[in-house]
Design a protein around this motif. Structure first.
Motif, mmCIF file in Angstrom:
data_model
loop_
_atom_site.group_PDB
_atom_site.id
_atom_site.type_symbol
_atom_site.label_atom_id
_atom_site.label_comp_id
_atom_site.label_asym_id
_atom_site.label_seq_id
_atom_site.Cartn_x
_atom_site.Cartn_y
_atom_site.Cartn_z
ATOM 1 N N LEU A 172 81.068 11.522 46.278
ATOM 2 C CA LEU A 172 81.007 10.163 46.065
ATOM 3 C C LEU A 172 81.815 9.101 46.758
ATOM 4 C CD1 LEU A 172 80.712 10.095 42.021
ATOM 5 C CD2 LEU A 172 79.022 9.283 43.553
ATOM 6 N N VAL A 173 81.345 7.866 46.926
ATOM 7 C CA VAL A 173 82.202 6.888 47.548
ATOM 8 C C VAL A 173 82.614 5.747 46.241
ATOM 9 C CG1 VAL A 173 82.654 5.183 49.397
ATOM 10 C CG2 VAL A 173 81.168 7.420 49.678
ATOM 11 N N LEU A 174 83.911 5.759 46.038
ATOM 12 C CA LEU A 174 84.244 4.687 44.914
ATOM 13 C C LEU A 174 84.487 3.429 45.602
ATOM 14 C CD1 LEU A 174 86.512 7.154 42.717
ATOM 15 C CD2 LEU A 174 83.814 6.887 42.821
ATOM 16 N N SER A 175 84.036 2.262 45.303
ATOM 17 C CA SER A 175 84.170 1.117 45.720
ATOM 18 C C SER A 175 85.207 0.217 45.043
ATOM 19 C CB SER A 175 82.666 0.497 46.100
ATOM 20 O OG SER A 175 83.233 -1.132 46.501
ATOM 21 N N SER A 176 86.007 -0.648 45.649
ATOM 22 C CA SER A 176 86.845 -1.438 45.040
ATOM 23 C C SER A 176 86.171 -2.905 44.387
ATOM 24 C CB SER A 176 88.024 -2.115 46.004
ATOM 25 O OG SER A 176 87.499 -2.700 47.029
ATOM 26 N N LEU A 177 84.843 -2.777 44.400
ATOM 27 C CA LEU A 177 84.146 -3.668 43.738
ATOM 28 C C LEU A 177 83.214 -3.204 42.356
ATOM 29 C CD1 LEU A 177 82.078 -5.418 46.773
ATOM 30 C CD2 LEU A 177 84.079 -6.253 45.727
ATOM 31 N N ARG A 178 84.135 -1.877 42.071
ATOM 32 C CA ARG A 178 83.740 -1.302 40.894
ATOM 33 C C ARG A 178 82.237 -0.743 40.824
ATOM 34 N NH1 ARG A 178 86.209 -6.049 39.270
ATOM 35 N NH2 ARG A 178 84.458 -6.797 38.122
ATOM 36 N N ALA A 179 81.997 0.041 41.833
ATOM 37 C CA ALA A 179 80.729 0.669 41.990
ATOM 38 C C ALA A 179 81.071 1.970 42.667
ATOM 39 C CB ALA A 179 79.526 0.004 42.668
ATOM 40 N N ALA A 180 80.040 3.048 42.404
ATOM 41 C CA ALA A 180 80.104 4.382 43.063
ATOM 42 C C ALA A 180 78.739 4.578 43.855
ATOM 43 C CB ALA A 180 80.306 5.285 42.101
ATOM 44 N N ASP A 186 75.193 -7.924 46.512
ATOM 45 C CA ASP A 186 74.930 -8.234 48.003
ATOM 46 C C ASP A 186 75.876 -7.340 48.852
ATOM 47 O OD1 ASP A 186 72.525 -9.525 47.278
ATOM 48 O OD2 ASP A 186 73.595 -11.379 47.671
ATOM 49 N N ILE A 187 77.205 -7.626 48.441
ATOM 50 C CA ILE A 187 78.141 -7.073 49.482
ATOM 51 C C ILE A 187 77.990 -5.497 49.519
ATOM 52 C CG2 ILE A 187 80.461 -6.726 49.771
ATOM 53 C CD1 ILE A 187 80.956 -9.480 48.942
ATOM 54 N N LEU A 188 77.897 -4.771 48.374
ATOM 55 C CA LEU A 188 77.600 -3.358 48.195
ATOM 56 C C LEU A 188 76.295 -3.021 48.861
ATOM 57 C CD1 LEU A 188 78.711 -3.166 44.479
ATOM 58 C CD2 LEU A 188 80.068 -1.918 46.357
ATOM 59 N N ILE A 189 75.309 -3.641 48.802
ATOM 60 C CA ILE A 189 73.984 -3.232 49.326
ATOM 61 C C ILE A 189 74.241 -3.294 51.143
ATOM 62 C CG2 ILE A 189 71.617 -3.859 49.706
ATOM 63 C CD1 ILE A 189 71.535 -4.901 46.751
ATOM 64 N N PRO A 219 76.292 9.258 48.862
ATOM 65 C CA PRO A 219 75.860 9.063 50.341
ATOM 66 C C PRO A 219 74.504 10.158 50.635
ATOM 67 C CG PRO A 219 77.943 10.318 50.315
ATOM 68 C CD PRO A 219 77.818 9.812 49.008
ATOM 69 N N ALA A 220 74.577 11.056 49.905
ATOM 70 C CA ALA A 220 73.418 11.932 50.155
ATOM 71 C C ALA A 220 72.197 11.736 49.420
ATOM 72 C CB ALA A 220 73.740 13.325 49.482
ATOM 73 N N LEU A 221 72.329 11.390 48.475
ATOM 74 C CA LEU A 221 70.980 10.648 47.820
ATOM 75 C C LEU A 221 70.827 9.112 48.012
ATOM 76 C CD1 LEU A 221 71.502 12.007 44.087
ATOM 77 C CD2 LEU A 221 70.122 12.979 46.023
ATOM 78 N N ARG A 222 71.778 8.320 48.662
ATOM 79 C CA ARG A 222 71.722 6.821 48.989
ATOM 80 C C ARG A 222 71.451 6.078 47.402
ATOM 81 N NH1 ARG A 222 67.427 5.527 52.921
ATOM 82 N NH2 ARG A 222 68.825 3.318 52.743
ATOM 83 N N CYS A 223 72.100 6.653 46.595
ATOM 84 C CA CYS A 223 72.090 5.920 45.539
ATOM 85 C C CYS A 223 73.304 5.056 45.094
ATOM 86 C CB CYS A 223 71.766 7.016 44.345
ATOM 87 S SG CYS A 223 70.184 7.634 43.952
ATOM 88 N N LEU A 224 73.158 3.849 44.768
ATOM 89 C CA LEU A 224 74.282 2.835 44.364
ATOM 90 C C LEU A 224 74.490 2.997 42.692
ATOM 91 C CD1 LEU A 224 76.649 1.151 45.299
ATOM 92 C CD2 LEU A 224 74.885 -0.525 45.118
ATOM 93 N N PHE A 225 75.568 3.212 41.996
ATOM 94 C CA PHE A 225 75.811 3.361 40.946
ATOM 95 C C PHE A 225 76.643 2.122 40.398
ATOM 96 C CE2 PHE A 225 75.402 7.885 41.852
ATOM 97 C CZ PHE A 225 74.080 8.158 41.487
ATOM 98 N N VAL A 226 76.108 1.425 39.422
ATOM 99 C CA VAL A 226 76.847 0.284 38.846
ATOM 100 C C VAL A 226 76.761 0.381 37.096
ATOM 101 C CG1 VAL A 226 76.941 -2.278 38.312
ATOM 102 C CG2 VAL A 226 76.488 -1.235 40.859
ATOM 103 N N ALA A 227 77.936 0.128 36.406
ATOM 104 C CA ALA A 227 77.728 0.145 35.031
ATOM 105 C C ALA A 227 78.264 -1.150 34.357
ATOM 106 C CB ALA A 227 78.966 1.346 34.530
#
Length: 220
Positions: A15-23, A64-67, A26-34
């Motif tokens: 998993l890659v944890l972003s400072s924009l509070r998302a995960a 937009d930045i995360l995408i 990279p294998a599934l190319r899924c972005l997770f936001v809660a």
């Protein structure tokens, strides 16, 4: 400025944890936001509470930045995409439609949360798939409420986790990711959301705080 990110391994999966509070997986190319809670400021104003305007535009800008950074094929909201029925106001839905038009090929899935049920169905024109928890994708069981799911590692939201960092004279609560043995909880993504849990970690839990635009693991 590019947000900071931290690659980690959770339950044997990247998993890659972003400072924009998302995960991001990279294998599934899924972005997770809660817990985006779109329209929460509009809800407060509709109920007579004067609060600043702008949380929806800030949330969409960070998406937009995360995408742009991760180029996901799928964006999954782990519940509470909208805050309440008043979030169906024209100003909120218009902003969401304009944003959606910028990402027409992106698959968007909403794991239904408690606020989503109260807010009511999203317009079909937003092209958001609604699923019930737990929704299984790869090694993950995607949920809104933290829970244990046999044969998968659960990723959830709902708790708006924060962690208290203290000195001798002061303390501050910062958003955090919390990963237990069988379930991980993402920080609330929404700009206009508070934090709930700030107690110490439980046994076997890893905590990653978002502080100074970085993601930092709290030493065990």
């Amino acid at each position: 400025m590019k947000p900071a990110s931290l690659p980690v391994e959770i339950a044997g999966h990247p998993l890659v944890l972003s400072s924009l509070r998302a995960a991001f997986d990279p294998a599934l190319r899924c972005l997770f936001v809660a817990d985006a809670h779109f329209g929460k400021d509009a809800v407060f104003r509709a109920r007579g509470v004067p609060v600043p305007i702008g949380s929806t535009s800030d949330n969409l800008m960070r998406l937009d930045i995360l995408i742009a950074e991760f180029e996901p094929s799928t964006l999954v909201f782990l519940g509470d995409m909208l805050h309440a029925r008043e979030a169906h106001a024209d100003e909120i839905l218009d902003a969401l439609h304009i944003w959606r038009a910028r990402h027409p090929s992106l698959r968007i899935v909403l794991v239904e949360g408690n606020h989503d049920r109260h807010a009511g169905a999203l317009p079909g024109t937003l092209n958001v798939e609604l699923v019930l928890e737990p929704w299984r994708v790869g090694p993950w069981a995607l949920c809104h409420h933290p829970q244990t799911v046999d044969g998968a590692y659960a990723l959830a939201g709902h708790l708006h986790p924060v962690y208290r960092i203290a000195t001798r004279n002061d303390s501050v609560r910062v958003p955090c990711f919390r990963f237990g043995v069988q379930c991980g909880v993402l920080p609330a993504f929404g700009s206009f959301t508070g934090g709930a849990r700030d107690d110490g970690r439980v046994s076997g839990e890893r905590v990653f705080v978002v502080a100074h635009d970085k993601v930092i693991e709290v030493p065990r």
